[in-house]
Write an enzyme that holds these catalytic residues in place. Sequence first.
Site, PDB file in Angstrom:
ATOM      1  CB  VAL A   8      -1.236  -0.252   1.401  1.00 16.96           C
ATOM      2  CG1 VAL A   8      -1.897  -1.655   1.327  1.00 16.96           C
ATOM      3  CG2 VAL A   8      -0.436   0.323   3.000  1.00 16.96           C
ATOM      4  CB  SER A   9       0.224   4.060  -1.268  1.00 12.86           C
ATOM      5  OG  SER A   9       0.464   3.683  -2.840  1.00 12.86           O
ATOM      6  CE  LYS A  10      -2.198   8.783   0.616  1.00 10.10           C
ATOM      7  NZ  LYS A  10      -3.803   9.437   0.689  1.00 10.10           N
TER       8      LYS A  10
END
Length: 202
Positions: A8-10
């Site tokens: 996931v990016s965050k």
Amino acid sequence: MLVGYIRVSKSDGSQTLEPQRDALLDAGVEENRIYEDLASGRKDDRPGLNACLKALQPGNTLVVWKLDRLGRDLKHLVTTIDELRKRNVGLKVLAGAGAQIDTTTANGRLFFGIFAALAEFERELIAERTRAGLTAARARGRKGGRPRKMDRPTLMMAMSALSDPKANASDVAKRLGITTTTLYMYVNGDGSLKEAGRSIME
């Protein structure tokens, strides 16, 4: 053997890995064979992906939820998938635009081949741009390629060292901080100069 990768990016808690993890577990990937990253896809440093790629062995299949979990951008994705193919590692994408990629099927292998063709096309473009750049540089009176590491003081030391019949060329090159190939471009095995070496000494 199936090996999984999720991302996931965050990392602020607004996104969770669990949906991806559940999808991989349902696909048959064992929990201890799932690697993960909490990082933007555009980050070069993704320790989870690096560890995952390192762990893959010939005959394994890498399983990802969606294709965009794997690559930073299209170029990186194409390169990564082509490296998997060369290592005889399969790829299975569970959802999204790349869900038809499953190298255990004929259609999946076809898509693998398309990525290989794209990677080859990219390499040819790079080579073509390099050749064009070198041609343009020569036209302006500059020689392309890496700067040579041989200079007059280094050449004199090489001549002196190789004049000893007991000298080992690879050892001499290593001590001078050059490759054996570079050494032999300028000096013969007995320490006498070749034409390239004479041009430096003149």
